[in-house]
Design an enzyme around this catalytic site. Structure first.
Site, PDB file in Angstrom:
ATOM      1  N   ASP A  87       1.051  -1.250   0.134  1.00 36.65           N
ATOM      2  CA  ASP A  87       0.109   0.148  -0.506  1.00 36.65           C
ATOM      3  C   ASP A  87       0.848   1.304  -0.067  1.00 36.65           C
ATOM      4  O   ASP A  87       2.190   1.743   0.106  1.00 36.65           O
ATOM      5  CB  ASP A  87      -0.861  -0.100   1.093  1.00 36.65           C
ATOM      6  CG  ASP A  87      -0.569  -0.313   2.158  1.00 36.65           C
ATOM      7  OD1 ASP A  87       0.502   0.482   2.266  1.00 36.65           O
ATOM      8  OD2 ASP A  87      -1.071  -0.144   3.356  1.00 36.65           O
ATOM      9  N   ASN A 128      -3.558  12.632   1.200  1.00 37.75           N
ATOM     10  CA  ASN A 128      -4.819  12.939   0.702  1.00 37.75           C
ATOM     11  C   ASN A 128      -5.425  14.143   1.708  1.00 37.75           C
ATOM     12  O   ASN A 128      -6.472  15.091   1.432  1.00 37.75           O
ATOM     13  CB  ASN A 128      -6.463  11.208   0.580  1.00 37.75           C
ATOM     14  CG  ASN A 128      -6.624  10.962  -0.076  1.00 37.75           C
ATOM     15  OD1 ASN A 128      -6.529  11.545  -0.923  1.00 37.75           O
ATOM     16  ND2 ASN A 128      -6.518   9.845   0.167  1.00 37.75           N
ATOM     17  N   ASP A 135      -6.641   9.746  -5.666  1.00 36.08           N
ATOM     18  CA  ASP A 135      -6.643   9.288  -6.567  1.00 36.08           C
ATOM     19  C   ASP A 135      -6.481   8.821  -8.215  1.00 36.08           C
ATOM     20  O   ASP A 135      -6.073   8.178  -8.499  1.00 36.08           O
ATOM     21  CB  ASP A 135      -8.230   9.914  -7.214  1.00 36.08           C
ATOM     22  CG  ASP A 135      -9.370   9.551  -6.305  1.00 36.08           C
ATOM     23  OD1 ASP A 135      -9.695   8.605  -5.328  1.00 36.08           O
ATOM     24  OD2 ASP A 135     -10.889   9.769  -6.287  1.00 36.08           O
ATOM     25  N   GLU A 153      -6.383   2.481  -0.507  1.00 31.63           N
ATOM     26  CA  GLU A 153      -4.826   2.396  -1.356  1.00 31.63           C
ATOM     27  C   GLU A 153      -4.067   0.974  -0.937  1.00 31.63           C
ATOM     28  O   GLU A 153      -2.955   0.789  -1.118  1.00 31.63           O
ATOM     29  CB  GLU A 153      -3.823   3.298  -0.828  1.00 31.63           C
ATOM     30  CG  GLU A 153      -3.526   3.101   0.985  1.00 31.63           C
ATOM     31  CD  GLU A 153      -4.210   3.600   2.059  1.00 31.63           C
ATOM     32  OE1 GLU A 153      -3.942   3.594   3.163  1.00 31.63           O
ATOM     33  OE2 GLU A 153      -5.629   3.116   1.338  1.00 31.63           O
TER      34      GLU A 153
END
Length: 597
Positions: free
Chosen positions: A471, A479, A488, A515
């Site tokens: 990840d 974010n 994204d 993720e």
């Protein structure tokens, strides 16, 4: 040879012509009025009646409504947000009686008549279906049904009986409780034929009467079918009318493609036409009256045969335009292609004739498929399968194929013929169901479906299997700092980079959630597996995507945990997942941006 081949598949076209959705007036408003919305709120359910035995249009199976109209009712149910309940009946006559008694609010598929208008209103027709005549196999093709003076059946209380009696007065039409009983009577010789839609008749022949019954004639009438609504609720009629307008052509086509896949054969058998022709006497002095009579009869037969051949030519043209087909020599060089083949491949005939059939081969297709195909047809067997092709403009089209050998009059194999069905839309829908919408990697659903197969395959070959979970490091902070749209974008760029490293047939990437992603591949030993994962990890950082909150690098990085083991040592998928997940957490605890163990 072309004509002979096309004749073999002549009536397959019938299945593509059996239903069409009628045009919708898009100029009319589809917005429900406040009064219509209030009516829907006041109704807990809407009761629908159907024909209980009219597949593939509709029927009851284990007390469940199935068929084309079932899908339409479910679609309308979702658009109106109200439950549509199917009322159980044993016959079409009983369904009509229930409608009169107001036990049914609507009929899913019904033809408008003056008699039915006494208790029903009707939407505009949304399906039109040709009427055909079914007979036993030995009966000749009927070019003009008006010349037939035989007893034929039709389902009791079907609307078309009165119309057909007026237009075909020579037919002795009797009512039968249902389609299945009617076809059984034709099979036993109790009826010359049975009248129904090409859809329902073709379905029953394919399922229950293959080789015994066939479609021998077509009426110049079609069944225009609407939704029928009880006429004491005019607002309900308006609601269903507007809802039908909102159904797109694509939604119509998906429903029809799901249920209308029936193929059946009807053909002209010339042995019955030519049976009367005997040997002509060699005696020179034959009585002149016998010669005249024989010549007259022969001329009539020639004229009749010309009419049949003219009709046959028109059918051949229809097949050429609608059936994707090709003929090749023994080396796979194209000798003939249909117009439908040219349309789907975007090549002209002159661009295909003489070329290898591989001109439409897509580079993604596994060569093992073609090897198995050639091994099969080289042994004079029929091969069936699904093939991904590439059109002239580079676009993809999928076909379901049947390939079989062809022989000359001396039974020597001279080539191969193939008939194809375009399944591109079906394949696109399958791809959507297993693909993550954002990253275009495989989704968790496909992971759960594919992994057991990969494990079993590796066990059979005694191979090593590597499963890694990775990840994005500090992705929540990314974010929070850059926003979710940028987040994204990072997920898409990272997964695209990972997939660019996965070039083998057995390399897979999955989005497992958020993720978190999974990578699966086979290798000969675990040291090579770790080097491969290190390469992927490094390529992610080399994207140089800025990440101010990342404590291990100024750029976006990823942590990897993996398990590499011989496949026969894997007890279950859950255990494999747990071990890889533990290694991922160890990688995070060890400082991130690393591959463990």
């Amino acid at each position: 040879m072309k004509a002979l081949f096309l004749i073999l598949f002549l009536f397959c076209y019938a299945s593509s012509q059996n239903i069409e959705n009628l045009p919708i007036n898009k100029k009319l408003t589809t917005n429900l009025t406040n009064e219509e919305k209030e009516l829907l709120k006041s109704l807990k359910t809407i009761n629908v009646c159907i024909d209980p035995n009219w597949m593939p249009l509709e029927r009851f199976k284990n007390d469940k409504h199935i068929g084309i109209t079932s899908d339409y009712m479910r679609l309308i149910e979702s658009k109106l947000n109200i439950k549509i309940n199917t009322i159980r009946t044993d016959s079409w006559s009983q369904s009509l009686e229930y409608g009169k008694q107001r036990k049914c609010d609507i009929f899913s598929l019904i033809m408008k008549t003056e008699k039915r208008s006494s208790f029903l209103d009707f939407t505009q027709p949304y399906l039109t279906i040709p009427l055909v005549l079914v007979t036993k196999m030995e009966k000749l093709y009927i070019a003009d049904i008006k010349k037939i003076n035989k007893k034929v059946g039709i389902v009791k209380d079907y609307a078309f009986k009165e119309v057909l009696e007026l237009e075909y007065p020579n037919l002795d039409i009797v009512e039968i409780p249902n389609l299945k009983e009617g076809l059984n009577r034709v099979k036993k010789g109790q009826l010359f034929g049975f009248i129904d839609t090409v859809t329902a008749a073709g379905y029953q022949i394919q399922q229950h009467y293959f080789g015994e019954l066939k479609i021998s004639g077509k009426f110049n009438k079609a069944w225009n079918l609407s939704i029928g609504i009880r006429n004491d609720m005019p607002l309900l009629k308006s609601i269903f009318e507007k809802t039908l307008w909102t159904i797109t052509n694509e939604q119509h086509q998906i429903i029809l493609n799901k249920w209308v896949g029936i193929k059946y054969d009807t053909h002209v058998d010339y042995k019955y036409i030519l049976k009367w022709i005997g040997a002509i006497s060699l005696i020179f002095f034959v009585i002149i009256t016998i010669i005249v009579r024989a010549n007259r009869k022969l001329n009539e037969e020639i004229e009749n045969r010309k009419k049949i051949e003219k009709e046959l030519l028109s059918y051949i043209e229809i097949v050429d335009e609608n059936i994707i087909s090709a003929t090749t020599d023994l080396r796979g060089n194209i000798l003939y292609v249909s117009k439908a083949f040219c349309k789907v491949s975007q090549y002209k005939k002159e661009e295909l004739i003489g070329k290898s059939h591989s001109i439409v081969k897509h580079e993604d297709m596994d060569n093992k498929v073609y090897k198995q195909l050639w091994e099969t047809i080289s042994k004079d067997k029929i091969w069936k399968g699904e093939i991904k092709n590439k059109a002239k403009d580079g676009s993809v089209f999928w076909v379901k194929v049947i390939i079989s050998p062809i022989y000359d009059e001396n039974k020597k194999k001279i080539g191969y013929t193939s008939v194809k069905e375009d399944i591109t839309t079906k394949k696109q829908l399958e791809e959507l169901s297993i693909t993550d919408e954002l990253t275009k990697t495989y989704n968790k659903r496909y992971f759960n479906e594919l992994m057991p197969k990969l494990i079993n395959s590796a066990k059979r070959k005694n191979e090593y299997l590597t499963f890694s979970i990775f990840d994005i490091d500090h992705f929540k902070l990314y974010n929070d700092n850059y926003g979710h749209l940028e987040g994204d974008r990072v997920l898409k760029e990272v997964t695209q980079q990972v997939k660019s490293n996965l070039n083998r047939a057995d390399d897979f990437c999955f989005r497992l959630g958020g993720e978190e992603f999974g990578i699966v591949f086979k290798d000969i030993d675990c040291q090579k597996s770790k080097k491969f994962l290190e390469k992927i990890k490094k390529s992610i950082e080399e994207l140089e995507i800025p990440h101010e909150k990342n404590k291990v690098s100024p750029y976006v990085t990823a942590s990897f945990g993996y398990i590499c083991t011989k496949a026969d040592e894997i007890k279950c998928l859950d255990e494999l997942y747990k071990k890889a997940d533990e290694q991922l957490y160890n990688a995070k605890d060890a400082g991130r941006n690393i591959v463990l163990p």
